[in-house]
Design a protein around this motif. Structure first.
Motif, PDB file in Angstrom:
ATOM      1  N   PHE A 162      35.459  34.879  45.514  1.00 58.29           N
ATOM      2  CA  PHE A 162      36.112  35.587  46.608  1.00 58.29           C
ATOM      3  C   PHE A 162      37.454  34.942  46.957  1.00 58.29           C
ATOM      4  O   PHE A 162      38.462  35.637  47.125  1.00 58.29           O
ATOM      5  N   GLY A 163      37.473  33.616  47.070  1.00 62.10           N
ATOM      6  CA  GLY A 163      38.710  32.918  47.405  1.00 62.10           C
ATOM      7  C   GLY A 163      39.779  33.109  46.344  1.00 62.10           C
ATOM      8  O   GLY A 163      40.964  33.301  46.667  1.00 62.10           O
ATOM      9  N   PHE A 164      39.374  33.064  45.073  1.00 55.12           N
ATOM     10  CA  PHE A 164      40.347  33.258  43.979  1.00 55.12           C
ATOM     11  C   PHE A 164      40.942  34.661  44.037  1.00 55.12           C
ATOM     12  O   PHE A 164      42.163  34.842  43.900  1.00 55.12           O
ATOM     13  N   VAL A 165      40.096  35.673  44.265  1.00 55.63           N
ATOM     14  CA  VAL A 165      40.574  37.060  44.314  1.00 55.63           C
ATOM     15  C   VAL A 165      41.497  37.272  45.510  1.00 55.63           C
ATOM     16  O   VAL A 165      42.566  37.890  45.391  1.00 55.63           O
ATOM     17  N   VAL A 166      41.093  36.743  46.683  1.00 53.77           N
ATOM     18  CA  VAL A 166      41.926  36.884  47.875  1.00 53.77           C
ATOM     19  C   VAL A 166      43.289  36.215  47.672  1.00 53.77           C
ATOM     20  O   VAL A 166      44.336  36.773  48.025  1.00 53.77           O
ATOM     21  N   ALA A 167      43.277  35.010  47.094  1.00 55.45           N
ATOM     22  CA  ALA A 167      44.533  34.294  46.859  1.00 55.45           C
ATOM     23  C   ALA A 167      45.421  35.048  45.871  1.00 55.45           C
ATOM     24  O   ALA A 167      46.649  35.109  46.039  1.00 55.45           O
ATOM     25  N   GLU A 168      44.811  35.640  44.832  1.00 59.10           N
ATOM     26  CA  GLU A 168      45.600  36.384  43.846  1.00 59.10           C
ATOM     27  C   GLU A 168      46.191  37.652  44.462  1.00 59.10           C
ATOM     28  O   GLU A 168      47.360  37.978  44.226  1.00 59.10           O
ATOM     29  N   ILE A 169      45.390  38.367  45.261  1.00 59.80           N
ATOM     30  CA  ILE A 169      45.910  39.567  45.925  1.00 59.80           C
ATOM     31  C   ILE A 169      47.054  39.198  46.872  1.00 59.80           C
ATOM     32  O   ILE A 169      48.103  39.850  46.903  1.00 59.80           O
ATOM     33  N   TYR A 177      51.207  34.142  40.199  1.00 62.70           N
ATOM     34  CA  TYR A 177      50.144  33.359  39.554  1.00 62.70           C
ATOM     35  C   TYR A 177      49.807  32.061  40.308  1.00 62.70           C
ATOM     36  O   TYR A 177      48.654  31.619  40.315  1.00 62.70           O
ATOM     37  N   ALA A 178      50.768  31.434  40.965  1.00 61.99           N
ATOM     38  CA  ALA A 178      50.533  30.113  41.559  1.00 61.99           C
ATOM     39  C   ALA A 178      49.546  30.127  42.733  1.00 61.99           C
ATOM     40  O   ALA A 178      48.683  29.249  42.807  1.00 61.99           O
ATOM     41  N   PRO A 179      49.616  31.064  43.694  1.00 64.87           N
ATOM     42  CA  PRO A 179      48.682  31.016  44.822  1.00 64.87           C
ATOM     43  C   PRO A 179      47.215  31.095  44.408  1.00 64.87           C
ATOM     44  O   PRO A 179      46.357  30.492  45.060  1.00 64.87           O
ATOM     45  N   ALA A 180      46.915  31.830  43.333  1.00 62.74           N
ATOM     46  CA  ALA A 180      45.525  31.939  42.887  1.00 62.74           C
ATOM     47  C   ALA A 180      44.987  30.574  42.450  1.00 62.74           C
ATOM     48  O   ALA A 180      43.838  30.215  42.752  1.00 62.74           O
ATOM     49  N   ILE A 181      45.822  29.793  41.741  1.00 64.16           N
ATOM     50  CA  ILE A 181      45.405  28.453  41.305  1.00 64.16           C
ATOM     51  C   ILE A 181      45.231  27.537  42.503  1.00 64.16           C
ATOM     52  O   ILE A 181      44.252  26.778  42.611  1.00 64.16           O
ATOM     53  N   PHE A 182      46.166  27.618  43.433  1.00 63.11           N
ATOM     54  CA  PHE A 182      46.092  26.791  44.635  1.00 63.11           C
ATOM     55  C   PHE A 182      44.847  27.139  45.457  1.00 63.11           C
ATOM     56  O   PHE A 182      44.133  26.259  45.937  1.00 63.11           O
ATOM     57  N   GLY A 183      44.577  28.436  45.615  1.00 58.09           N
ATOM     58  CA  GLY A 183      43.397  28.865  46.356  1.00 58.09           C
ATOM     59  C   GLY A 183      42.107  28.445  45.676  1.00 58.09           C
ATOM     60  O   GLY A 183      41.123  28.099  46.345  1.00 58.09           O
ATOM     61  N   LEU A 184      42.095  28.477  44.338  1.00 59.53           N
ATOM     62  CA  LEU A 184      40.906  28.073  43.590  1.00 59.53           C
ATOM     63  C   LEU A 184      40.558  26.612  43.865  1.00 59.53           C
ATOM     64  O   LEU A 184      39.389  26.272  44.095  1.00 59.53           O
ATOM     65  N   THR A 185      41.550  25.737  43.857  1.00 60.70           N
ATOM     66  CA  THR A 185      41.279  24.317  44.112  1.00 60.70           C
ATOM     67  C   THR A 185      40.761  24.105  45.536  1.00 60.70           C
ATOM     68  O   THR A 185      39.888  23.259  45.766  1.00 60.70           O
ATOM     69  N   MET A 186      41.280  24.871  46.502  1.00 61.21           N
ATOM     70  CA  MET A 186      40.811  24.734  47.882  1.00 61.21           C
ATOM     71  C   MET A 186      39.336  25.104  47.988  1.00 61.21           C
ATOM     72  O   MET A 186      38.554  24.445  48.678  1.00 61.21           O
ATOM     73  N   CYS A 187      38.929  26.191  47.311  1.00 63.03           N
ATOM     74  CA  CYS A 187      37.527  26.621  47.355  1.00 63.03           C
ATOM     75  C   CYS A 187      36.625  25.617  46.643  1.00 63.03           C
ATOM     76  O   CYS A 187      35.512  25.333  47.109  1.00 63.03           O
ATOM     77  N   LEU A 188      37.094  25.068  45.531  1.00 63.17           N
ATOM     78  CA  LEU A 188      36.277  24.110  44.786  1.00 63.17           C
ATOM     79  C   LEU A 188      36.047  22.834  45.582  1.00 63.17           C
ATOM     80  O   LEU A 188      35.008  22.183  45.438  1.00 63.17           O
ATOM     81  N   ARG A 189      37.006  22.456  46.426  1.00 65.10           N
ATOM     82  CA  ARG A 189      36.836  21.264  47.255  1.00 65.10           C
ATOM     83  C   ARG A 189      35.595  21.373  48.136  1.00 65.10           C
ATOM     84  O   ARG A 189      34.917  20.376  48.405  1.00 65.10           O
TER      85      ARG A 189
END
Length: 408
Positions: free
Chosen positions: A287-294, A325-337
């Motif tokens: 969910f976080g990755f999709v939201v960040a990408e959108i 492309y960058a916000p999706a990667i940044f959001g992914l790391t935040m969710c993984l934390r």
């Protein structure tokens, strides 16, 4: 009185959310105002000084804020003063190292005033949060917003030094809040039964462990702004500051969602049946990755218009292609934390953060000067992507380890 107390308890979560929204808005408003009243090069230098403040905020959260929220009381007044002085001293030391080694101009003491001013502001917030005085926090947040507009837009300081000094001066009235609320965080005598008080040694021990992984991420964000703002083309630091400012709303949303599911996720992770924890965590990450990408795609499309509306015409030519492309990667790391926090693996999270910071540093060293904000964003994105890849691998190992331990 009992009914009034009940109403206050029900309104507590609403006040807490409102306070966070107001505080976030004040930081966005500060960036907007500085960009509009200063030239692009001056805004870049001011952004570098504010990057030192973001470094200080990590220290304050780790040494003062979180330990105080956990323990509720300082053992005595000296423990409080020494904890606060430690944050200021380390921040000033970092500022002076940067001034003597990286800043192109002469030593400017506005940074010290900024550090002292912001520490006063953050101490007042920590003390009020411990006392659950959310209404006062909301009012003070609105007042700081008004202060930023009054001194930056109303007075229109001519230089970045004047702007930073005014920002520091705005924080001084919060000394009154500290003086009136300090007694609420000092252990009463006699101490309540079962009370755990905070000493300077405990605050320091907790602080250095809690701040290390965040400092690794700061290297790729605030540290990068510091680097570009200190370069010959300081305007690049301002452009990077704008990029990171646009990421803040997404960061706050994912952070709030992560903290919301963290108690349930941590409890499920500690139980015998961890399937629910794994499912919830995977759903949250996706969910976080999709939201960040959108959000990133929308910023990529609308960014050229939003940047002029928020920061002014000086930044109309900013390149928004990295937002696709960058916000999706940044959001992914935040969710993984959140997964590492739930699994109580701060050491593993630290190693992943160090790996990402090293990749970022290698990319920046390999880049040909002068380094632009686009090169820095690409290096930052690669650093966070490598961090995310290592985090996914480590979490997969943790999950398998948990399954094998449960089977045995």
């Amino acid at each position: 009185m009992a009914s009034f107390s009940g109403i206050r308890k029900r309104l507590g979560p609403i006040y807490a959310v409102a306070d966070q929204c107001i505080y976030s808005a004040s930081q966005l408003l500060l960036s907007f105002a500085l960009a509009r009243v200063l030239s692009p090069s001056d805004f870049g230098i001011a952004s570098a000084f504010l990057a030192i403040v973001s470094f200080q905020y990590i220290l304050h959260t780790a040494v003062v804020h979180e330990p105080l929220l956990i323990k509720r009381y300082y053992a005595d007044r000296s423990a409080a003063w020494w904890s606060w002085a430690l944050v200021v001293a380390v921040s000033v030391a970092g500022f002076l190292i940067w001034q003597f080694t990286g800043f192109p101009g002469p030593l400017n003491w506005a940074g010290v005033a900024l550090i002292v001013g912001y520490e006063i502001f953050w101490i007042s917030r920590s003390v009020l949060l411990v006392g659950r005085r959310f209404a006062v926090l909301c009012v003070s947040g609105v007042l700081i917003c008004i202060g930023y507009v009054a001194v930056l837009v109303g007075l229109r300081p001519a230089t970045w030094t004047q702007a930073l000094l005014w920002i520091a001066v705005i924080q001084l009235p919060f000394l009154v809040l500290i003086a009136r609320s300090l007694k609420n965080v000092i252990a009463p005598l006699p101490a309540p039964a079962g009370a755990q008080t905070l000493t300077i040694r405990e605050a320091t021990a907790y602080g250095w462990k809690a701040s290390l992984s965040q400092l690794m991420s700061w290297i790729m964000t605030g540290g990068a702004i510091l680097l570009l703002g200190s370069s010959a083309d300081s305007a690049q630091g301002g452009l990077l500051k704008i990029y990171i400012t646009f990421l803040l709303p997404m960061q706050y949303v994912l952070l709030a969602l992560g903290y919301y599911i963290l108690p349930k996720l941590a409890a499920s992770w500690k139980s015998d049946d961890r399937k629910d924890a794994f499912r919830l965590f995977i759903k949250f990450v996706v969910f976080g990755f999709v939201v960040a990408e959108i959000g990133g795609v929308l910023l990529g499309l609308l960014g050229p218009y939003l940047v002029v509306l928020a920061f002014g015409k000086n930044y109309g030519g900013m390149d928004f292609s990295p937002f696709f492309y960058a916000p999706a990667i940044f959001g992914l790391t935040m969710c993984l934390r959140t997964g590492f926090r739930a699994a109580a693996r701060p050491g593993a999270l630290l190693w992943c953060s160090i790996f990402g910071a090293l990749v970022f540093a290698a990319c920046m060293l390999a880049a040909r000067p002068p380094i632009s904000y686009i090169q820095t964003i690409n290096a930052m994105t690669l650093g966070f992507a490598c961090m995310a890849a290592m985090m996914i691998g480590w979490l997969f190992f943790i999950m398998r380890e948990d399954r094998s331990g449960r089977t045995a």
